[in-house]
Scaffold this motif. Sequence first.
Motif, PDB file in Angstrom:
ATOM      1  N   SER A   1       1.457  -0.234   6.342  1.00 53.53           N
ATOM      2  CA  SER A   1       2.041   1.001   5.810  1.00 53.53           C
ATOM      3  C   SER A   1       1.900   2.118   6.819  1.00 53.53           C
ATOM      4  CB  SER A   1       1.346   1.378   4.489  1.00 53.53           C
ATOM      5  OG  SER A   1      -0.013   1.635   4.695  1.00 53.53           O
ATOM      6  N   LYS A   2       2.718   3.169   6.628  1.00 50.44           N
ATOM      7  CA  LYS A   2       2.729   4.298   7.544  1.00 50.44           C
ATOM      8  C   LYS A   2       2.542   5.593   6.781  1.00 50.44           C
ATOM      9  CE  LYS A   2       6.103   2.587  10.905  1.00 50.44           C
ATOM     10  NZ  LYS A   2       7.415   2.901  11.501  1.00 50.44           N
ATOM     11  N   LEU A   3       1.988   6.563   7.463  1.00 49.83           N
ATOM     12  CA  LEU A   3       1.908   7.925   6.962  1.00 49.83           C
ATOM     13  C   LEU A   3       2.545   8.792   8.031  1.00 49.83           C
ATOM     14  CD1 LEU A   3       0.872  10.145   5.050  1.00 49.83           C
ATOM     15  CD2 LEU A   3      -1.285  10.089   6.306  1.00 49.83           C
TER      16      LEU A   3
ATOM     17  N   GLU B   1       2.261  10.254  13.131  1.00 46.75           N
ATOM     18  CA  GLU B   1       2.602   8.959  12.546  1.00 46.75           C
ATOM     19  C   GLU B   1       1.370   8.084  12.664  1.00 46.75           C
ATOM     20  OE1 GLU B   1       5.161   5.112  13.709  1.00 46.75           O
ATOM     21  OE2 GLU B   1       6.321   6.973  13.579  1.00 46.75           O
TER      22      GLU B   1
ATOM     23  N   THR C   1      -3.512  15.746   5.535  1.00 46.15           N
ATOM     24  CA  THR C   1      -3.494  15.040   6.813  1.00 46.15           C
ATOM     25  C   THR C   1      -3.515  16.026   7.973  1.00 46.15           C
ATOM     26  OG1 THR C   1      -2.266  13.208   5.810  1.00 46.15           O
ATOM     27  CG2 THR C   1      -2.208  13.382   8.214  1.00 46.15           C
TER      28      THR C   1
ATOM     29  N   LYS D   1      -0.160   4.349  11.561  1.00 47.41           N
ATOM     30  CA  LYS D   1       0.103   3.016  11.020  1.00 47.41           C
ATOM     31  C   LYS D   1      -1.228   2.422  10.589  1.00 47.41           C
ATOM     32  CE  LYS D   1       4.100   2.143  13.912  1.00 47.41           C
ATOM     33  NZ  LYS D   1       4.687   1.291  14.961  1.00 47.41           N
ATOM     34  N   PHE D   2      -1.283   1.972   9.330  1.00 46.83           N
ATOM     35  CA  PHE D   2      -2.497   1.409   8.788  1.00 46.83           C
ATOM     36  C   PHE D   2      -2.505  -0.110   8.952  1.00 46.83           C
ATOM     37  CE2 PHE D   2      -1.859   5.437   6.636  1.00 46.83           C
ATOM     38  CZ  PHE D   2      -3.114   6.015   6.778  1.00 46.83           C
TER      39      PHE D   2
ATOM     40  N   THR E   1      -5.550   8.397   4.238  1.00 47.48           N
ATOM     41  CA  THR E   1      -5.024   7.144   3.712  1.00 47.48           C
ATOM     42  C   THR E   1      -3.510   7.269   3.612  1.00 47.48           C
ATOM     43  OG1 THR E   1      -5.065   7.791   1.382  1.00 47.48           O
ATOM     44  CG2 THR E   1      -7.112   6.879   2.297  1.00 47.48           C
ATOM     45  N   LYS E   2      -2.861   6.182   3.279  1.00 45.56           N
ATOM     46  CA  LYS E   2      -1.409   6.220   3.114  1.00 45.56           C
ATOM     47  C   LYS E   2      -1.002   7.150   1.977  1.00 45.56           C
ATOM     48  CE  LYS E   2      -1.448   2.030   0.370  1.00 45.56           C
ATOM     49  NZ  LYS E   2      -1.080   0.642   0.303  1.00 45.56           N
ATOM     50  N   ASP E   3      -1.934   7.479   1.084  1.00 46.59           N
ATOM     51  CA  ASP E   3      -1.660   8.362  -0.045  1.00 46.59           C
ATOM     52  C   ASP E   3      -2.073   9.808   0.203  1.00 46.59           C
ATOM     53  OD1 ASP E   3      -0.678   6.190  -1.594  1.00 46.59           O
ATOM     54  OD2 ASP E   3      -2.751   5.603  -2.014  1.00 46.59           O
TER      55      ASP E   3
END
Length: 92
Positions: free
Chosen positions: A87-89, A80, A60, A82-83, A52-54
């Motif tokens: 948002s991005k992670l 990288e 990850t 993109k959700f 998730t973004k968190d």
Amino acid sequence: MLIRTFISRWYPEKEENEPIKAKVEDELNEIYLKGQEAFDHVYSKVKNLDVTKDSSQQETIDRILDAFNLQADYEKFEVEIKFNDGSKLEVD
């Protein structure tokens, strides 16, 4: 050891005739793919990826290494994601 995977566009609502832009350069396993074949190769591995973004960077990395069945001895790791909410992670 180099594995690069690029998927520059994938949207569930993609136009039917619009080509998928995807590329896999996996020197470790000598896999070189483009287009739909590259997308299918990567998507089959990441479709159930639980990040998730968190998610933490280490979490990850661990989950991606597991999804792609890779050793944990990489010196450099970039991701990288993109959700759907925009948002991005990013992991460097």
